[in-house]
Design a protein around this motif. Structure first.
Motif, PDB file in Angstrom:
ATOM      1  N   ARG A  33       0.577  -1.359   0.379  1.00 15.00           N
ATOM      2  CA  ARG A  33      -0.365  -0.421  -0.343  1.00 15.00           C
ATOM      3  C   ARG A  33       0.709   1.278  -0.109  1.00 15.00           C
ATOM      4  N   GLU A  34       0.187   2.182  -0.871  1.00 13.63           N
ATOM      5  CA  GLU A  34       1.185   3.425  -0.997  1.00 13.63           C
ATOM      6  C   GLU A  34       0.267   4.661  -0.633  1.00 13.63           C
ATOM      7  N   ILE A  35       0.611   5.106   0.745  1.00 13.20           N
ATOM      8  CA  ILE A  35      -0.640   6.411   1.064  1.00 13.20           C
ATOM      9  C   ILE A  35       0.021   7.808   1.052  1.00 13.20           C
ATOM     10  N   LYS A  36      -0.548   8.566   0.647  1.00 13.81           N
ATOM     11  CA  LYS A  36       0.018   9.988   0.599  1.00 13.81           C
ATOM     12  C   LYS A  36      -1.022  11.227   0.898  1.00 13.81           C
ATOM     13  N   VAL A  37      -0.920  11.971   2.248  1.00 10.39           N
ATOM     14  CA  VAL A  37      -1.794  12.473   2.365  1.00 10.39           C
ATOM     15  C   VAL A  37      -0.886  13.918   3.065  1.00 10.39           C
ATOM     16  N   GLU A  38      -2.429  15.488   2.704  1.00  8.89           N
ATOM     17  CA  GLU A  38      -2.030  16.605   3.113  1.00  8.89           C
ATOM     18  C   GLU A  38      -1.780  16.842   4.063  1.00  8.89           C
ATOM     19  N   CYS A  39      -1.281  16.926   4.961  1.00 10.71           N
ATOM     20  CA  CYS A  39      -1.015  18.137   6.754  1.00 10.71           C
ATOM     21  C   CYS A  39      -0.964  19.821   5.773  1.00 10.71           C
ATOM     22  N   THR A  40      -2.223  20.295   6.541  1.00 11.17           N
ATOM     23  CA  THR A  40      -2.281  21.405   6.475  1.00 11.17           C
ATOM     24  C   THR A  40      -2.491  21.719   7.861  1.00 11.17           C
ATOM     25  N   ILE A  41      -1.450  23.234   8.352  1.00 13.15           N
ATOM     26  CA  ILE A  41      -1.708  23.600   9.662  1.00 13.15           C
ATOM     27  C   ILE A  41      -1.271  25.160   9.356  1.00 13.15           C
ATOM     28  N   PRO A  42      -1.915  25.182  11.092  1.00 14.47           N
ATOM     29  CA  PRO A  42      -1.140  27.071  11.108  1.00 14.47           C
ATOM     30  C   PRO A  42       0.380  27.294  11.677  1.00 14.47           C
ATOM     31  N   LYS A  43       0.818  28.099  11.271  1.00 14.86           N
ATOM     32  CA  LYS A  43       1.301  28.312  11.381  1.00 14.86           C
ATOM     33  C   LYS A  43       1.648  29.388  12.571  1.00 14.86           C
ATOM     34  N   ASP A  45       2.122  32.411  13.418  1.00 14.22           N
ATOM     35  CA  ASP A  45       2.784  33.851  12.791  1.00 14.22           C
ATOM     36  C   ASP A  45       0.916  34.199  12.144  1.00 14.22           C
ATOM     37  N   GLY A  46      -0.110  32.456  12.578  1.00 13.40           N
ATOM     38  CA  GLY A  46      -1.311  32.943  12.090  1.00 13.40           C
ATOM     39  C   GLY A  46      -1.457  32.208  10.937  1.00 13.40           C
ATOM     40  N   THR A  47      -0.219  31.952   9.491  1.00 14.35           N
ATOM     41  CA  THR A  47      -1.142  31.854   8.215  1.00 14.35           C
ATOM     42  C   THR A  47      -0.752  30.180   8.103  1.00 14.35           C
ATOM     43  N   LEU A  48      -1.513  29.873   6.979  1.00 18.56           N
ATOM     44  CA  LEU A  48      -1.588  28.889   7.218  1.00 18.56           C
ATOM     45  C   LEU A  48      -0.710  27.870   6.023  1.00 18.56           C
ATOM     46  N   ALA A  49      -0.471  26.815   6.783  1.00 21.79           N
ATOM     47  CA  ALA A  49       0.978  25.859   5.274  1.00 21.79           C
ATOM     48  C   ALA A  49       0.983  24.067   5.119  1.00 21.79           C
ATOM     49  N   SER A  50       1.124  23.983   3.855  1.00 24.51           N
ATOM     50  CA  SER A  50       0.562  22.636   3.643  1.00 24.51           C
ATOM     51  C   SER A  50       1.456  21.798   3.357  1.00 24.51           C
ATOM     52  N   TYR A  51       2.199  20.610   4.029  1.00 25.29           N
ATOM     53  CA  TYR A  51       3.184  19.317   3.471  1.00 25.29           C
ATOM     54  C   TYR A  51       2.198  18.502   2.752  1.00 25.29           C
ATOM     55  N   VAL A  52       2.943  17.514   2.220  1.00 23.26           N
ATOM     56  CA  VAL A  52       2.745  16.288   2.290  1.00 23.26           C
ATOM     57  C   VAL A  52       3.372  15.410   2.540  1.00 23.26           C
ATOM     58  N   GLY A  53       2.297  14.333   3.316  1.00 21.02           N
ATOM     59  CA  GLY A  53       2.971  13.381   4.096  1.00 21.02           C
ATOM     60  C   GLY A  53       2.372  12.162   3.634  1.00 21.02           C
ATOM     61  N   PHE A  54       3.770  11.027   3.469  1.00 24.98           N
ATOM     62  CA  PHE A  54       3.485   9.484   2.902  1.00 24.98           C
ATOM     63  C   PHE A  54       3.801   8.547   3.657  1.00 24.98           C
ATOM     64  N   LEU A 117       5.489  21.755  14.905  1.00 20.19           N
ATOM     65  CA  LEU A 117       6.282  20.327  14.562  1.00 20.19           C
ATOM     66  C   LEU A 117       5.354  19.051  15.132  1.00 20.19           C
ATOM     67  N   GLU A 118       4.499  19.707  16.724  1.00 23.86           N
ATOM     68  CA  GLU A 118       3.579  18.983  16.919  1.00 23.86           C
ATOM     69  C   GLU A 118       2.272  19.379  16.771  1.00 23.86           C
ATOM     70  N   ARG A 119       2.282  20.209  15.886  1.00 20.82           N
ATOM     71  CA  ARG A 119       0.640  20.048  14.912  1.00 20.82           C
ATOM     72  C   ARG A 119       0.681  19.467  13.734  1.00 20.82           C
ATOM     73  N   LEU A 120       1.830  19.314  12.865  1.00 17.71           N
ATOM     74  CA  LEU A 120       2.126  18.546  12.155  1.00 17.71           C
ATOM     75  C   LEU A 120       2.375  17.279  12.423  1.00 17.71           C
ATOM     76  N   THR A 121       2.254  17.059  13.343  1.00 15.77           N
ATOM     77  CA  THR A 121       2.976  15.677  13.547  1.00 15.77           C
ATOM     78  C   THR A 121       1.729  14.802  14.447  1.00 15.77           C
ATOM     79  N   ARG A 122       0.434  15.714  14.679  1.00 14.80           N
ATOM     80  CA  ARG A 122      -0.915  15.028  14.710  1.00 14.80           C
ATOM     81  C   ARG A 122      -1.238  15.226  14.062  1.00 14.80           C
ATOM     82  N   VAL A 123      -1.386  15.788  12.522  1.00 15.96           N
ATOM     83  CA  VAL A 123      -2.838  16.247  11.632  1.00 15.96           C
ATOM     84  C   VAL A 123      -2.098  14.803  10.645  1.00 15.96           C
ATOM     85  N   PHE A 124      -0.638  15.122  10.808  1.00 15.88           N
ATOM     86  CA  PHE A 124      -0.385  13.078   9.797  1.00 15.88           C
ATOM     87  C   PHE A 124      -0.955  11.964  10.467  1.00 15.88           C
ATOM     88  N   THR A 125      -0.904  11.771  11.722  1.00 17.10           N
ATOM     89  CA  THR A 125      -1.944  10.810  12.496  1.00 17.10           C
ATOM     90  C   THR A 125      -2.609  10.889  12.116  1.00 17.10           C
TER      91      THR A 125
END
Length: 411
Positions: A33-43, A45-54, A117-125
């Motif tokens: 199985r291959e998994i690809k997910v979008e991980c969007t978090i508030p930075k 400074d209040g802006t949003l940032a999106s990262y790709v998790g695999f 990093l904590e928010r990003l990890t939790r969204v990925f999970t």
């Protein structure tokens, strides 16, 4: 040649030596199985940032899939696929009841705050929690992640499934992590090096070592090798490289690195060009950083007699051929750096049993597993008249192929 192409090439060569059925060969190569997910978090400074998790889950014929999660800006599907496949063969070489997986998020962790990093990890999970599990897929730390990252994954996963310490390994000891886990990969490198040198009538004591990388693996390997009587004469990290022909003071270097976030400026040796580190005169070279660092461009200039692959896939196939003709012995990554996943297995066992081992037992069992792995690889070398890399690949691929057939892969 990228990591996926190189890993697949090694697999196909092993499959040919083993005489595997072509359909079985194809089945073993394709990920489960291959998994690809979008991980969007508030930075912050209040802006949003999106990262790709695999997360690539490669094979589960021999048990739950197992592999690290790395945070690095160069994480991409090919790299994760290659590392997941390597984990399948690595766990089989170590003869622990796991398959292989790997994951990552394309980000630069040094540019993110702890809270980001904590928010990003939790969204990925949150995006993958229903696809991992104690008996399904058990993540662990890798480049850019650590025991704190695993604590966040454990906590987030437990919100959905109840408290489940065995869902990740490499956790803090206070949350069910294993004693000896931090040093495990570096200690496994030590035990594997001892086994290889003993095969040639040598020991760690008196040998000159060069180590590329001074993170968790490289620093522990340097410390343990020095304690065993070896002389570490040169080390590099992302900040620079240092050399002392009389041997570096590793405890002092570790203190300097911790205080200055790198080895640059260390006064216990001469600063050298990091690019020249791999070609320094030495007995044993230990690449313990990124993959693909030993290639056709520098292989001819390498002067080491032995290479211990503490990093994943540090040697390209073209370099392999050049070094083999020069008589350089290479202990491949799927054996040399299997200490980490082996102690991860010990941690998982302790969590399931609810019984904690002392550190002496962890280290003793690790030595047993590493020595046995080396003996098993050497036996495959003798059976198939091949080098250590193909000995390790044929051993791992054969064990996974046998498990696959026994479970009834065509049914």
């Amino acid at each position: 040649m990228n990591a996926l192409a190189a890993t697949s090439r090694n697999f196909k060569q092993a499959a040919k030596l083993l005489g595997l059925d072509s359909k079985l060969e194809k089945s073993l190569l394709i990920p489960f199985r291959e998994i690809k997910v979008e991980c969007t978090i508030p930075k912050d400074d209040g802006t949003l940032a999106s990262y790709v998790g695999f997360r690539v889950q490669h094979d589960n014929a021999r048990g739950p899939m197992k592999g690290g999660i790395r945070y690095h800006h160069e994480v991409d599907p090919d790299e994760v696929n290659a590392l997941a496949q390597l984990m399948t063969w690595k766990t089989a070489v170590a003869n622990i009841p796991y398959g292989g997986a790997k994951g990552g998020i394309g980000c630069s962790p040094g540019e993110l705050s702890i809270s980001e990093l904590e928010r990003l990890t939790r969204v990925f999970t949150q995006k993958i929690h229903d696809l991992i599990g104690i008996h399904t897929d058990v993540p662990a730390p890798d480049m850019g992640t650590n025991s704190q990252t695993m604590a966040w994954i454990l906590d987030e996963y437990s919100k959905f499934h109840g408290y489940s310490p065995a869902v990740v390994t490499g956790k803090p000891v206070d949350l069910g992590g294993s004693l000896g886990r931090d040093a495990a990969t570096g200690r496994g490198v030590l035990f594997a090096t001892e086994a290889l040198l003993a095969e040639h009538g040598k020991s760690i004591a008196g040998q000159r070592f060069v180590i590329q990388g001074f993170g968790n693996v490289g620093s522990w390997a340097a410390q343990l090798i020095t304690e065993a009587g070896g002389k570490v004469i040169a080390i590099s990290d992302v900040t620079g490289a240092v050399k002392n022909s009389n041997g570096l003071d590793i405890p002092k270097l570790m203190k300097h690195s911790a205080e200055n976030r790198g080895i640059k400026g260390f006064d216990g040796g001469d600063a050298i060009d990091p690019r020249s580190l791999l070609t320094e005169e030495c007995d044993v070279l230990i690449p313990a950083a990124l993959g693909g660092v030993i290639n056709k461009d520098n292989a001819n200039d390498i002067k080491a007699k032995y290479i211990i692959e503490a990093a994943n896939h540090p040697t390209d196939p073209e370099a392999d051929e050049i070094l083999s003709k020069k008589g350089v012995l290479i202990l491949p990554d799927i054996l040399a750096n299997s200490g980490g996943v082996t102690v991860s297995y010990f941690e998982w066992v302790q969590n399931i049993q609810g019984f904690m081992w002392d550190e002496e037992k962890v280290n003793s069992e690790l030595r047993t597993y590493m020595q046995r792995g080396f003996r098993d690889v050497k036996e495959m070398c003798r059976s198939h008249h091949c080098d250590l890399r193909m000995g390790a690949f044929t051993l791992g691929v054969n064990r996974v192929a046998r498990a696959t057939v026994l479970r009834g892969w065509e049914s």
